[in-house]
Motif scaffolding. Sequence first.
Motif, PDB file in Angstrom:
ATOM      1  N   PHE A 174       0.828  -1.200   0.000  1.00 20.09           N
ATOM      2  CA  PHE A 174       0.000   0.000   0.000  1.00 20.09           C
ATOM      3  C   PHE A 174       0.866   1.255   0.000  1.00 20.09           C
ATOM      4  CE2 PHE A 174      -2.956  -3.166   1.601  1.00 20.09           C
ATOM      5  CZ  PHE A 174      -4.100  -2.874   0.880  1.00 20.09           C
ATOM      6  N   GLY A 175       2.029   1.166   0.639  1.00 20.97           N
ATOM      7  CA  GLY A 175       2.931   2.311   0.677  1.00 20.97           C
ATOM      8  C   GLY A 175       3.472   2.681  -0.687  1.00 20.97           C
ATOM      9  N   LEU A 176       3.538   1.701  -1.605  1.00 23.27           N
ATOM     10  CA  LEU A 176       3.969   1.973  -2.969  1.00 23.27           C
ATOM     11  C   LEU A 176       2.793   2.350  -3.858  1.00 23.27           C
ATOM     12  CD1 LEU A 176       6.468  -1.005  -3.414  1.00 23.27           C
ATOM     13  CD2 LEU A 176       7.004   1.359  -2.822  1.00 23.27           C
ATOM     14  N   LEU A 177       1.699   1.619  -3.720  1.00 21.11           N
ATOM     15  CA  LEU A 177       0.524   1.877  -4.549  1.00 21.11           C
ATOM     16  C   LEU A 177      -0.072   3.259  -4.299  1.00 21.11           C
ATOM     17  CD1 LEU A 177      -1.263  -1.582  -4.260  1.00 21.11           C
ATOM     18  CD2 LEU A 177      -0.209  -0.623  -6.313  1.00 21.11           C
ATOM     19  N   ALA A 178       0.084   3.755  -3.058  1.00 22.26           N
ATOM     20  CA  ALA A 178      -0.541   5.030  -2.695  1.00 22.26           C
ATOM     21  C   ALA A 178      -0.113   6.167  -3.608  1.00 22.26           C
ATOM     22  CB  ALA A 178      -0.212   5.371  -1.242  1.00 22.26           C
ATOM     23  N   TRP A 179       1.091   6.101  -4.158  1.00 20.44           N
ATOM     24  CA  TRP A 179       1.618   7.230  -4.928  1.00 20.44           C
ATOM     25  C   TRP A 179       1.539   7.013  -6.433  1.00 20.44           C
ATOM     26  CZ3 TRP A 179       1.314  10.084  -1.086  1.00 20.44           C
ATOM     27  CH2 TRP A 179       1.674   9.612   0.190  1.00 20.44           C
ATOM     28  N   ARG A 180       1.054   5.852  -6.844  1.00 22.80           N
ATOM     29  CA  ARG A 180       0.913   5.588  -8.279  1.00 22.80           C
ATOM     30  C   ARG A 180      -0.389   6.210  -8.781  1.00 22.80           C
ATOM     31  NH1 ARG A 180       2.254  -0.379 -10.224  1.00 22.80           N
ATOM     32  NH2 ARG A 180       2.081   0.818 -12.171  1.00 22.80           N
ATOM     33  N   GLY A 181      -0.276   7.058  -9.765  1.00 22.73           N
ATOM     34  CA  GLY A 181      -1.464   7.706 -10.305  1.00 22.73           C
ATOM     35  C   GLY A 181      -2.144   8.624  -9.310  1.00 22.73           C
TER      36      GLY A 181
ATOM     37  N   ALA B   8      -2.374  11.760  -9.115  1.00 19.55           N
ATOM     38  CA  ALA B   8      -3.105  12.878  -9.708  1.00 19.55           C
ATOM     39  C   ALA B   8      -4.530  12.499 -10.091  1.00 19.55           C
ATOM     40  CB  ALA B   8      -2.361  13.385 -10.943  1.00 19.55           C
ATOM     41  N   ALA B   9      -4.790  11.205 -10.239  1.00 19.74           N
ATOM     42  CA  ALA B   9      -6.128  10.748 -10.610  1.00 19.74           C
ATOM     43  C   ALA B   9      -6.973  10.351  -9.408  1.00 19.74           C
ATOM     44  CB  ALA B   9      -6.022   9.560 -11.572  1.00 19.74           C
ATOM     45  N   ARG B  10      -6.411  10.444  -8.223  1.00 17.13           N
ATOM     46  CA  ARG B  10      -7.170  10.079  -7.024  1.00 17.13           C
ATOM     47  C   ARG B  10      -8.196  11.158  -6.697  1.00 17.13           C
ATOM     48  NH1 ARG B  10      -4.400   6.364  -8.124  1.00 17.13           N
ATOM     49  NH2 ARG B  10      -6.332   6.080  -9.268  1.00 17.13           N
ATOM     50  N   PRO B  11      -9.183  10.838  -5.871  1.00 15.00           N
ATOM     51  CA  PRO B  11     -10.190  11.832  -5.461  1.00 15.00           C
ATOM     52  C   PRO B  11      -9.534  13.062  -4.842  1.00 15.00           C
ATOM     53  CG  PRO B  11     -10.887   9.637  -4.820  1.00 15.00           C
ATOM     54  CD  PRO B  11      -9.476   9.502  -5.315  1.00 15.00           C
TER      55      PRO B  11
ATOM     56  N   PHE C 137     -10.146  14.967  -2.278  1.00 13.88           N
ATOM     57  CA  PHE C 137      -9.943  14.970  -0.830  1.00 13.88           C
ATOM     58  C   PHE C 137      -8.686  14.203  -0.462  1.00 13.88           C
ATOM     59  CE2 PHE C 137     -10.455  12.845   3.295  1.00 13.88           C
ATOM     60  CZ  PHE C 137     -10.571  13.955   4.119  1.00 13.88           C
ATOM     61  N   TRP C 138      -8.479  13.026  -1.060  1.00 17.36           N
ATOM     62  CA  TRP C 138      -7.324  12.201  -0.690  1.00 17.36           C
ATOM     63  C   TRP C 138      -6.030  12.758  -1.254  1.00 17.36           C
ATOM     64  CZ3 TRP C 138      -7.737   9.478   3.342  1.00 17.36           C
ATOM     65  CH2 TRP C 138      -8.980   8.954   3.707  1.00 17.36           C
ATOM     66  N   ARG C 139      -6.107  13.468  -2.385  1.00 18.63           N
ATOM     67  CA  ARG C 139      -4.899  14.142  -2.873  1.00 18.63           C
ATOM     68  C   ARG C 139      -4.457  15.215  -1.881  1.00 18.63           C
ATOM     69  NH1 ARG C 139      -7.611  14.525  -7.936  1.00 18.63           N
ATOM     70  NH2 ARG C 139      -7.648  16.798  -7.768  1.00 18.63           N
ATOM     71  N   ARG C 140      -5.424  15.911  -1.312  1.00 18.86           N
ATOM     72  CA  ARG C 140      -5.090  16.951  -0.334  1.00 18.86           C
ATOM     73  C   ARG C 140      -4.491  16.338   0.936  1.00 18.86           C
ATOM     74  NH1 ARG C 140      -9.250  21.847  -0.894  1.00 18.86           N
ATOM     75  NH2 ARG C 140      -9.669  21.703  -3.120  1.00 18.86           N
ATOM     76  N   MET C 141      -5.056  15.229   1.385  1.00 20.27           N
ATOM     77  CA  MET C 141      -4.513  14.585   2.572  1.00 20.27           C
ATOM     78  C   MET C 141      -3.121  14.017   2.310  1.00 20.27           C
ATOM     79  SD  MET C 141      -6.770  15.143   4.883  1.00 20.27           S
ATOM     80  CE  MET C 141      -6.997  16.709   4.004  1.00 20.27           C
ATOM     81  N   ALA C 142      -2.905  13.561   1.083  1.00 25.85           N
ATOM     82  CA  ALA C 142      -1.582  13.039   0.725  1.00 25.85           C
ATOM     83  C   ALA C 142      -0.511  14.111   0.851  1.00 25.85           C
ATOM     84  CB  ALA C 142      -1.606  12.481  -0.697  1.00 25.85           C
ATOM     85  N   ALA C 143      -0.890  15.366   0.644  1.00 24.67           N
ATOM     86  CA  ALA C 143       0.081  16.462   0.752  1.00 24.67           C
ATOM     87  C   ALA C 143       0.619  16.621   2.162  1.00 24.67           C
ATOM     88  CB  ALA C 143      -0.567  17.772   0.285  1.00 24.67           C
TER      89      ALA C 143
ATOM     90  N   VAL D  89     -12.061   6.597 -11.885  1.00 25.23           N
ATOM     91  CA  VAL D  89     -10.835   7.293 -11.517  1.00 25.23           C
ATOM     92  C   VAL D  89     -11.122   8.782 -11.412  1.00 25.23           C
ATOM     93  CG1 VAL D  89      -8.494   7.851 -12.230  1.00 25.23           C
ATOM     94  CG2 VAL D  89      -9.400   5.553 -12.618  1.00 25.23           C
ATOM     95  N   GLY D  90     -10.733   9.386 -10.273  1.00 22.13           N
ATOM     96  CA  GLY D  90     -10.949  10.808 -10.070  1.00 22.13           C
ATOM     97  C   GLY D  90     -12.288  11.142  -9.455  1.00 22.13           C
TER      98      GLY D  90
END
Length: 202
Positions: free
Chosen positions: A133-140, A142-145, A147-153, A198-199
């Motif tokens: 999951f630690g690797l998959l989390a950062w693949r693509g 930019a296409a994630r929802p 809210f989760w892109r913001r939390m990823a920041a 996606v998105g």
Amino acid sequence: PGTLFLAAVTPLLYLGAQFQEGDHWNLTVFLAALQILAARRDGWLWPLTLISMLNREDAVYFPLLYLLARYDELPAGALLLRAGGLATLALGVYGGLRFALGTRAWYSEFIFVQQNLSDPLAYAMVALTFSLFGLLAWRGLAARPPFWRRMAAATPFLLLTRLAFTQMQEARNLIPLVPIVLPLGLLALAARAGILPVGADL
């Protein structure tokens, strides 16, 4: 899959440290904070921050999560006032407890950076905690929802402060990152399987 993964990670919370009953609560409040922000019921962050800071200082991250979630939705003055208020509340509780209880070596100083960077067990525990999951989390990403892109920041700041303040060989210190990295990894798997658009916003 997410529930099973979280259940599998839970025993790691007790490696390298004695039983800490507050860690399950710490995980619970981070999940609750993300749910509050996703549901746009921000007022509940105030009591959650107050209660959570009595357990562990990790709730000091809540103002950052709030800023990332609402940075383009509120006037700058209102946003900073609310985030600043949350930060003041969190730091006020922390300062009050520190004044009342005093400081403790190993828990009140910047002493873990060199140890964490040179400790093979720290790297192993990070890998075990997040696995694929630690690797998959950062693949693509930019296409994630949105809210989760913001939390990823928030993850670089969370990771750096974990590196400075905590022993990363104790997986329980990675709890603030789990509720962000795990959903991102699951969303990546779901997108690959075509389960979710996606998105799509969540």
